[in-house]
Enzyme design. Structure first.
Site, PDB file in Angstrom:
ATOM      1  N   HIS A 284       0.829  -1.208   0.000  1.00 41.31           N
ATOM      2  CA  HIS A 284       0.000   0.000   0.000  1.00 41.31           C
ATOM      3  C   HIS A 284       0.865   1.260   0.000  1.00 41.31           C
ATOM      4  O   HIS A 284       0.785   2.053  -0.929  1.00 41.31           O
ATOM      5  CB  HIS A 284      -1.007   0.034   1.153  1.00 41.31           C
ATOM      6  CG  HIS A 284      -1.931  -1.127   1.188  1.00 41.31           C
ATOM      7  ND1 HIS A 284      -2.741  -1.453   0.122  1.00 41.31           N
ATOM      8  CD2 HIS A 284      -2.159  -2.064   2.154  1.00 41.31           C
ATOM      9  CE1 HIS A 284      -3.434  -2.535   0.428  1.00 41.31           C
ATOM     10  NE2 HIS A 284      -3.103  -2.928   1.648  1.00 41.31           N
ATOM     11  N   ASP A 335      -5.118  -8.187  -3.292  1.00 34.31           N
ATOM     12  CA  ASP A 335      -5.367  -7.972  -1.877  1.00 34.31           C
ATOM     13  C   ASP A 335      -6.671  -8.610  -1.397  1.00 34.31           C
ATOM     14  O   ASP A 335      -6.751  -9.809  -1.196  1.00 34.31           O
ATOM     15  CB  ASP A 335      -5.337  -6.466  -1.593  1.00 34.31           C
ATOM     16  CG  ASP A 335      -5.320  -6.133  -0.104  1.00 34.31           C
ATOM     17  OD1 ASP A 335      -5.391  -7.056   0.713  1.00 34.31           O
ATOM     18  OD2 ASP A 335      -5.243  -4.945   0.242  1.00 34.31           O
TER      19      ASP A 335
END
Length: 462
Positions: A284, A335
């Site tokens: 991220h 993810d």
């Protein structure tokens, strides 16, 4: 996956072989090298030769029509999040309210149910052209934190699931010890925790690698691993030269809490405890200071962007272009599996940057493909995969150029078409270790992937 020594030839109607030298950049499709008529000779699961200028298939060659690219690497996955698809779109909330729904799903996992779900999820990935996955794995124990008879039963279930779905896996066994800075794990998190980093290291040292599976490490986050324990995880990975991943600055609340507890940002805390470096990937990297960006880039720490999850959870848009310019290699992950589509992740990274800057063309299609292929594999410890070159693993995928999304485009712009128009539904073939895992859009090992997904999710929902 058991490669054979017999030589097999694949004839590729079009192939993406990389980029032209900088001096020739722009000569063809903005520097993207698309070759028509390429023969790949495969032996022992690896590419033995790449022959260009082969206008028609040779006798006995397997014909792959469309654009063939190296297999895609999904560098960040939580397989069990696939069970949340759709259900978490009801109502409003934040990342933190979404997390409570996620925890309730994790509570219901067993080695058997997780194997069934992951097998179906990894098969869905193969259908999307993904040949390797980085599984960020932290559901280690039974409810309440009780260890299974085999303490690695959950991780072994994931490794077996990947084998049965026909893809490679890097099991990023994750250290997760606390609910927040100075806080013990809560009820949901007890099954994630080994108690200490030393106990975590002892358990995951028993995990075995296989032809299709490598073992890496992960720090769940700076809130979940106390600062005094970080060096133990980093040392375990360093001793094995294994990949090390970490959720980093996904939420501003975590940054604020880190500042309050330690007087620094999460990136600085990781740097001070030896976590950053060229085998480390921050996942991220959304809310960073200029100093954070310099720390990550200067140490060669990679960045895994997960745009479909970052927008689904309202996380924000990370400074991907600044990170890359600072020296942080970029890769991509799906993810939470709001969708499983690495082509969408690739274009979303560019389109997010366009929205943020109101300018176009931050990455070429070739650069985005490299993030989804070679750089993703490198982040997972598979540096010998992710390219169509002699000696590399024979892992590749073919994208249709005659679908309703891709038809009518110029052949020389196949990479641009794939990245900016195609979807996972356009994947026609996926080959891993020289073996067809997806042929003509159908999985060869899991006959009915939708039913497998539905059945596995239904069991978890009770």
């Amino acid at each position: 996956m058991t490669p054979t020594e017999q030589t097999r030839t694949y004839w590729l109607e079009q192939a993406w072989l990389g980029t032209l030298p900088r001096a020739l950049d722009g000569a063809r499709a903005g520097g993207t090298l698309i070759e028509p008529g390429v023969a790949l000779d495969v032996r022992g699961g690896r590419i033995a030769a790449v022959r260009t200028g082969v206008p028609v298939p040779e006798p006995g060659a397997e014909v792959l029509r469309g654009l063939t690219v190296p297999g895609l690497a999904n560098a960040h996955s939580h397989a069990f999040h696939r069970a949340l698809r759709g259900t978490v779109q009801v109502g409003s909330g934040t990342f933190w309210t979404w997390r409570e729904v996620m925890y309730s799903t994790a509570d219901r996992l067993t080695p058997e149910t997780y194997h069934a779900l992951a097998r179906a999820v990894y098969a869905e990935m193969a259908l999307a052209g993904i040949t390797a996955v980085g599984e960020f794995h932290y559901v280690h124990h039974a409810r309440g934190g009780t260890r299974y008879a085999d303490p690695n039963a959950m991780g072994e279930a994931l490794i077996a699931a990947a084998a049965e779905a026909g893809i490679r896996i890097t099991l990023l066994d994750t250290c997760y010890l606390s609910s927040g800075f100075g806080q013990p794990p809560d009820t949901h998190q007890l099954r994630f925790s080994d108690g200490t980093a030393e106990a975590w290291a002892e358990r995951c040292s028993d995990l075995k690698e296989h032809d299709h599976a490598r073992i890496g490490a992960a720090v769940h986050s700076v809130r979940a691993v106390p600062a005094r324990e970080l060096a133990t995880v980093a040392r375990w990975a360093e001793e094995r030269r294994a990949p090390l991943h970490v959720h980093l600055s996904e939420q501003t609340a975590e940054n604020d809490a880190c500042q309050a507890a330690h007087g620094c940002t999460p990136a600085r805390l990781l740097a001070d405890h030896g976590v950053l470096g060229p085998r480390t990937t921050g996942v991220h990297n959304t809310h960073l200071t200029d100093e954070d960006i310099a720390l990550l880039g200067g140490s060669g720490t990679g960045t895994c962007m997960c745009p479909t999850t970052e927008r689904d959870l309202a996380d924000g848009i990370g400074p991907a272009i600044a990170l890359q310019r600072a020296g942080s290699p970029l890769c991509l992950g799906s993810d939470s599996h709001a969708v499983i589509d690495l082509l969408e992740e690739a274009r979303a990274m560019e389109l997010n940057e366009r929205l943020r800057t109101r300018a176009r063309g931050h990455w070429t299609a070739a650069s985005l493909l490299r993030a989804a292929t070679a750089d993703g594999h490198a982040a997972l410890g598979w540096s010998d995969a992710g390219s169509l070159t002699p000696g590399a693993h024979a892992d590749f995928t073919t994208i249709a150029l005659d679908s309703v999304r891709t038809a009518g485009t110029l052949p020389r712009l196949g990479a641009e078409t794939a990245v900016f128009a195609a979807t996972a539904a356009d994947v026609r073939h996926t080959v891993v270790a020289g073996r067809h895992i997806v042929r003509d859009g159908a999985h060869t090992l899991v006959p009915d992937v939708p039913s497998a997904l539905a059945g596995a999710v239904e069991v978890l929902r009770g």
